[in-house]
Design a protein around this motif. Structure first.
Motif, PDB file in Angstrom:
ATOM      1  N   ILE A  74       9.598  11.889  42.080  1.00 23.55           N
ATOM      2  CA  ILE A  74      10.331  10.681  42.451  1.00 23.55           C
ATOM      3  C   ILE A  74      11.541  10.555  41.533  1.00 23.55           C
ATOM      4  CG2 ILE A  74      10.111   8.198  42.872  1.00 23.55           C
ATOM      5  CD1 ILE A  74       7.900   9.671  44.288  1.00 23.55           C
ATOM      6  N   ALA A  75      12.707  10.602  42.128  1.00 23.81           N
ATOM      7  CA  ALA A  75      13.931  10.550  41.316  1.00 23.81           C
ATOM      8  C   ALA A  75      13.979   9.237  40.534  1.00 23.81           C
ATOM      9  CB  ALA A  75      15.147  10.672  42.219  1.00 23.81           C
ATOM     10  N   GLY A  76      14.328   9.318  39.284  1.00 23.52           N
ATOM     11  CA  GLY A  76      14.460   8.121  38.458  1.00 23.52           C
ATOM     12  C   GLY A  76      13.135   7.540  38.015  1.00 23.52           C
ATOM     13  N   PHE A  77      12.063   8.160  38.411  1.00 29.37           N
ATOM     14  CA  PHE A  77      10.758   7.626  38.018  1.00 29.37           C
ATOM     15  C   PHE A  77       9.919   8.687  37.305  1.00 29.37           C
ATOM     16  CE2 PHE A  77       6.349   6.256  38.969  1.00 29.37           C
ATOM     17  CZ  PHE A  77       6.382   5.046  38.312  1.00 29.37           C
ATOM     18  N   GLY A  78       9.559   9.702  38.054  1.00 26.18           N
ATOM     19  CA  GLY A  78       8.754  10.737  37.408  1.00 26.18           C
ATOM     20  C   GLY A  78       8.120  11.660  38.428  1.00 26.18           C
ATOM     21  N   THR A  79       7.264  12.508  37.939  1.00 23.08           N
ATOM     22  CA  THR A  79       6.629  13.506  38.786  1.00 23.08           C
ATOM     23  C   THR A  79       5.120  13.362  38.729  1.00 23.08           C
ATOM     24  OG1 THR A  79       8.422  14.995  38.209  1.00 23.08           O
ATOM     25  CG2 THR A  79       6.523  15.965  39.286  1.00 23.08           C
ATOM     26  N   PHE A  80       4.534  13.246  39.904  1.00 22.78           N
ATOM     27  CA  PHE A  80       3.073  13.288  39.990  1.00 22.78           C
ATOM     28  C   PHE A  80       2.686  14.708  40.364  1.00 22.78           C
ATOM     29  CE2 PHE A  80       4.060   8.869  40.906  1.00 22.78           C
ATOM     30  CZ  PHE A  80       3.148   8.201  40.119  1.00 22.78           C
ATOM     31  N   GLU A  81       1.696  15.190  39.677  1.00 22.93           N
ATOM     32  CA  GLU A  81       1.296  16.569  39.928  1.00 22.93           C
ATOM     33  C   GLU A  81      -0.209  16.690  39.733  1.00 22.93           C
ATOM     34  OE1 GLU A  81       2.583  21.000  38.405  1.00 22.93           O
ATOM     35  OE2 GLU A  81       3.561  19.253  37.567  1.00 22.93           O
ATOM     36  N   VAL A  82      -0.827  17.544  40.538  1.00 26.50           N
ATOM     37  CA  VAL A  82      -2.251  17.806  40.342  1.00 26.50           C
ATOM     38  C   VAL A  82      -2.397  19.033  39.469  1.00 26.50           C
ATOM     39  CG1 VAL A  82      -4.404  18.445  41.465  1.00 26.50           C
ATOM     40  CG2 VAL A  82      -2.920  16.749  42.506  1.00 26.50           C
ATOM     41  N   LYS A  83      -3.146  18.874  38.399  1.00 28.22           N
ATOM     42  CA  LYS A  83      -3.335  20.008  37.496  1.00 28.22           C
ATOM     43  C   LYS A  83      -4.800  20.387  37.454  1.00 28.22           C
ATOM     44  CE  LYS A  83       0.662  19.704  34.601  1.00 28.22           C
ATOM     45  NZ  LYS A  83       1.258  19.180  33.389  1.00 28.22           N
ATOM     46  N   LYS A  84      -5.012  21.675  37.330  1.00 25.07           N
ATOM     47  CA  LYS A  84      -6.388  22.156  37.223  1.00 25.07           C
ATOM     48  C   LYS A  84      -6.784  22.237  35.760  1.00 25.07           C
ATOM     49  CE  LYS A  84      -6.106  24.927  41.378  1.00 25.07           C
ATOM     50  NZ  LYS A  84      -4.679  25.304  41.506  1.00 25.07           N
ATOM     51  N   LYS A  85      -7.929  21.701  35.480  1.00 23.79           N
ATOM     52  CA  LYS A  85      -8.475  21.833  34.124  1.00 23.79           C
ATOM     53  C   LYS A  85      -9.622  22.823  34.203  1.00 23.79           C
ATOM     54  CE  LYS A  85      -6.183  18.410  32.121  1.00 23.79           C
ATOM     55  NZ  LYS A  85      -5.331  18.494  30.981  1.00 23.79           N
ATOM     56  N   SER A 139      15.171   9.789  32.295  1.00 26.19           N
ATOM     57  CA  SER A 139      15.805   8.470  32.338  1.00 26.19           C
ATOM     58  C   SER A 139      14.784   7.360  32.093  1.00 26.19           C
ATOM     59  CB  SER A 139      16.497   8.271  33.691  1.00 26.19           C
ATOM     60  OG  SER A 139      15.557   8.340  34.731  1.00 26.19           O
ATOM     61  N   LEU A 140      13.577   7.557  32.616  1.00 25.33           N
ATOM     62  CA  LEU A 140      12.545   6.545  32.392  1.00 25.33           C
ATOM     63  C   LEU A 140      12.094   6.548  30.937  1.00 25.33           C
ATOM     64  CD1 LEU A 140      10.723   4.371  33.520  1.00 25.33           C
ATOM     65  CD2 LEU A 140       9.119   6.108  34.260  1.00 25.33           C
ATOM     66  N   LYS A 141      12.009   7.739  30.380  1.00 23.50           N
ATOM     67  CA  LYS A 141      11.644   7.848  28.955  1.00 23.50           C
ATOM     68  C   LYS A 141      12.662   7.120  28.095  1.00 23.50           C
ATOM     69  CE  LYS A 141       9.418  12.364  28.925  1.00 23.50           C
ATOM     70  NZ  LYS A 141       9.683  13.753  28.532  1.00 23.50           N
ATOM     71  N   ASP A 142      13.930   7.339  28.438  1.00 19.93           N
ATOM     72  CA  ASP A 142      14.993   6.676  27.673  1.00 19.93           C
ATOM     73  C   ASP A 142      14.873   5.166  27.772  1.00 19.93           C
ATOM     74  OD1 ASP A 142      15.893   9.098  26.925  1.00 19.93           O
ATOM     75  OD2 ASP A 142      17.611   9.168  28.303  1.00 19.93           O
ATOM     76  N   LYS A 143      14.572   4.724  28.988  1.00 24.14           N
ATOM     77  CA  LYS A 143      14.396   3.271  29.169  1.00 24.14           C
ATOM     78  C   LYS A 143      13.253   2.758  28.306  1.00 24.14           C
ATOM     79  CE  LYS A 143      15.683   2.567  33.879  1.00 24.14           C
ATOM     80  NZ  LYS A 143      15.081   2.413  35.210  1.00 24.14           N
ATOM     81  N   GLY A 191       9.004   7.697  15.515  1.00 21.35           N
ATOM     82  CA  GLY A 191       8.197   6.937  16.457  1.00 21.35           C
ATOM     83  C   GLY A 191       8.934   6.725  17.765  1.00 21.35           C
ATOM     84  N   HIS A 192       8.203   6.777  18.849  1.00 24.87           N
ATOM     85  CA  HIS A 192       8.829   6.585  20.140  1.00 24.87           C
ATOM     86  C   HIS A 192       7.787   6.031  21.103  1.00 24.87           C
ATOM     87  CE1 HIS A 192       7.076  10.600  20.122  1.00 24.87           C
ATOM     88  NE2 HIS A 192       6.924  10.458  21.431  1.00 24.87           N
ATOM     89  N   SER A 193       8.254   5.714  22.294  1.00 24.18           N
ATOM     90  CA  SER A 193       7.324   5.195  23.301  1.00 24.18           C
ATOM     91  C   SER A 193       7.070   6.254  24.356  1.00 24.18           C
ATOM     92  CB  SER A 193       7.918   3.957  23.964  1.00 24.18           C
ATOM     93  OG  SER A 193       8.091   2.949  23.000  1.00 24.18           O
ATOM     94  N   LYS A 194       5.856   6.265  24.829  1.00 27.85           N
ATOM     95  CA  LYS A 194       5.463   7.243  25.831  1.00 27.85           C
ATOM     96  C   LYS A 194       4.927   6.487  27.035  1.00 27.85           C
ATOM     97  CE  LYS A 194       2.272  10.428  25.107  1.00 27.85           C
ATOM     98  NZ  LYS A 194       1.404  11.372  24.379  1.00 27.85           N
ATOM     99  N   ILE A 195       5.168   7.021  28.192  1.00 28.62           N
ATOM    100  CA  ILE A 195       4.596   6.384  29.371  1.00 28.62           C
ATOM    101  C   ILE A 195       3.421   7.211  29.840  1.00 28.62           C
ATOM    102  CG2 ILE A 195       4.997   5.814  31.793  1.00 28.62           C
ATOM    103  CD1 ILE A 195       7.879   5.138  30.954  1.00 28.62           C
ATOM    104  N   SER A 196       2.289   6.562  29.925  1.00 28.89           N
ATOM    105  CA  SER A 196       1.100   7.284  30.381  1.00 28.89           C
ATOM    106  C   SER A 196       0.673   6.743  31.734  1.00 28.89           C
ATOM    107  CB  SER A 196      -0.036   7.121  29.380  1.00 28.89           C
ATOM    108  OG  SER A 196      -0.772   5.956  29.671  1.00 28.89           O
ATOM    109  N   PHE A 197       0.001   7.596  32.468  1.00 27.22           N
ATOM    110  CA  PHE A 197      -0.499   7.175  33.768  1.00 27.22           C
ATOM    111  C   PHE A 197      -1.968   7.552  33.864  1.00 27.22           C
ATOM    112  CE2 PHE A 197      -1.417   8.583  38.204  1.00 27.22           C
ATOM    113  CZ  PHE A 197      -1.483   7.314  38.767  1.00 27.22           C
ATOM    114  N   THR A 198      -2.793   6.577  34.142  1.00 29.31           N
ATOM    115  CA  THR A 198      -4.212   6.847  34.351  1.00 29.31           C
ATOM    116  C   THR A 198      -4.528   6.589  35.811  1.00 29.31           C
ATOM    117  OG1 THR A 198      -4.555   5.922  32.163  1.00 29.31           O
ATOM    118  CG2 THR A 198      -6.513   6.372  33.481  1.00 29.31           C
TER     119      THR A 198
END
Lengths: 93, 401
Positions: free
Chosen positions: A45-56, A85-89, B83-90
């Protein structure tokens, strides 16, 4: 802290849809996202992030208190990686 | 089963919008507007409110990371990561389960005490995480707590890793990995048509057999590992699925000859070592036995056993002959295995001493007391007064030629 109710309320204000409609669309959208992820598609998703399925891989873990070793099965997990960009925000830039 | 990056495709915001629009039955630009607002709001609120929960999707969180020290991978210098902020998704439980559906039947299993982790390294999927605390994985305690109640259940999974599950459940001595490696060995074996072995292994009873097989197949297993690493597929199930046919290709020509040569070599080695050991026993039989007698050579006894022990065969017989000659001037134990050839030392009896104890201390066995008795010509060996001088005889083995 923002729960789903507040989120829907806010979203409805932004889109101009009723709250009921918003909730309906939101759940539809989420179901859509879930379906894409289920097919192991990468959702970027542009400007938001990436959802991805990962295998563990399966692995052995040790319960530190009992020293009990356990074999944890392999699994598929959803990972989310925010865009720069989201990280920067998030860091107030 | 699905696996590998080739199956995945990349969806963008636009793709999602189109899909969403058709499913929700709304116009594309409405959908576009909605989807954009949806994600924008999450992004905005996760920064403002730290936590955003979206029903059946999951929770986005803003996590503050404090300063920490680290080491530059390239230069090895210590650096400070500010130090910084991280965005996590659960993901929501429902979403998590939906995504994990292909593996849903797998359960955490308790490993037996005697399951050998070292064998994990021989496991084809070499990147398996060994028991790691350094992993720092947040999931570890989570899994332990959550999955423990399910642990006893038997999985009904059709996929190969189920072997792992069932083998551990059966409590067989064979480690998980042995079983799994055995599985690969099975695949190879099937090529050779040795189906009875496979059957036995499936019963999970022939652990020794299995281990032997594994040793034989060890190198093949390494080859498997190499192949799988080369194929660079992250998931175990896809590794398994892909590995089997590849192994077949690799070993089709080589395997029977390799196994044959290996067995032949092993037998040859066994024969050689057996022969060597046997020869050694035959030739050096005599000196070995002498060595059981303590050889603290007394200064008096030039013809001591000590000089005999490490000496080569001919000088040994020479010394022996001289010793035999010398033995004639001493009293001998009739029918004794050893000859008295001199005096090793003189012991003055003290309170608490006994001939048996002396024999045990001097020669390593109490039966040598009779030599002491004979050598000293004790009339009544049961009564020996304190202060009496007891000559300890120097002994050599009596070889009747």
């Amino acid at each position: 802290m923002m729960n789903n109710k507040e989120f829907i309320a806010e979203l409805s204000g932004k889109t101009g849809l009723s709250q009921k409609e918003t909730a309906q669309y939101a759940s539809q959208l989420v179901a859509d996202i879930a379906m894409q992820l289920e097919e192991e598609n990468v959702l970027s998703i542009a400007g938001f992030g990436t959802f991805e399925v990962k295998k563990k891989l399966e692995r052995v873990v040790v319960n530190p208190s009992t020293k009990q070793r356990m074999l944890v099965p392999p699994k598929l997990v959803v990972s989310f990686k925010p865009t720069a960009s989201l990280k920067d925000k998030a860091n107030g830039k | 089963m699905k696996g590998g990056t080739d199956m995945e495709s990349k969806m963008t915001l636009q793709d999602l919008t189109v899909s969403f629009a058709s499913r929700a039955g709304i116009r594309n630009n409405t959908a576009d507007d909605f989807v954009r607002n949806f994600f924008e709001l999450i992004a905005l609120k996760v920064v403002e409110d730290k936590v955003v929960k979206v029903k059946s999707l999951g929770t986005f969180k803003l996590i503050e990371m404090s300063d920490r020290e680290s080491v530059d991978v390239n230069t090895g210098e210590r650096i400070l990561i500010p130090g910084h902020s991280k965005i996590s998704f659960t993901p929501d439980a429902a979403l998590r389960d939906q995504v994990n559906k292909p593996f849903a039947d797998f359960q955490t299993v308790i490993l037996n005490e005697d399951t050998r982790i070292e064998d994990m390294e021989a496991f084809p999927v070499s990147s398996v995480d060994l028991p790691t605390d350094e992993d720092g994985d947040v999931e570890v305690p989570h899994i332990v707590i959550e999955d423990t109640p399910n642990v006893d259940g038997h999985g009904e999974n059709p996929a190969l890793p189920q072997d792992v599950v069932s083998s551990v459940d059966e409590g067989a001595n064979a480690g998980t990995v042995e079983k799994t490696v055995g599985g690969n060995a099975d695949a190879v074996k099937e090529n050779e048509g040795a189906n009875d072995d496979v059957a036995k292994e499936e019963e999970g009873t022939k652990d020794d057999r299995l281990e032997a097989d594994i040793q034989e197949k060890d190198q093949e297993a390494e080859a498997v590992a190499a192949v799988q690493e080369a194929s660079d597929v992250p998931a175990p199930q896809s590794l398994m699925m892909e590995a089997v046919p590849q192994v077949k290709i690799i070993h089709k020509g080589v395997s029977p000859w390799f196994t044959f040569a290996y067995v032949l070599l092993t037998l040859l080695l066994m024969a050689v070592s057996y022969y060597a050991g046997y020869r050694h026993l035959l030739n050096f039989d005599a000196p070995r036995e002498v060595r059981t007698v303590r050889t603290q050579a007394a200064p008096k006894a030039e013809i001591s056993v000590k000089s005999v022990t490490p000496a080569p065969v001919d000088s040994l017989t020479l010394a022996r002959r001289r010793a035999m000659q010398a033995s004639k001037q001493y009293p001998q134990v009739p029918g004794g295995k050893y000859l008295i050839v001199g005096t090793r030392r003189v012991h003055v009896m003290r309170v608490g001493d006994s001939l048996l104890k002396l024999a045990l201390k001097e020669y390593g066995h109490k039966d040598f007391a009779q030599y002491i008795i004979v050598y000293n010509k004790f009339p009544n060996p049961d009564v020996i007064s304190v202060g009496c001088e007891v000559k300890m005889p120097e002994l050599i083995e009596n070889v009747t030629e």
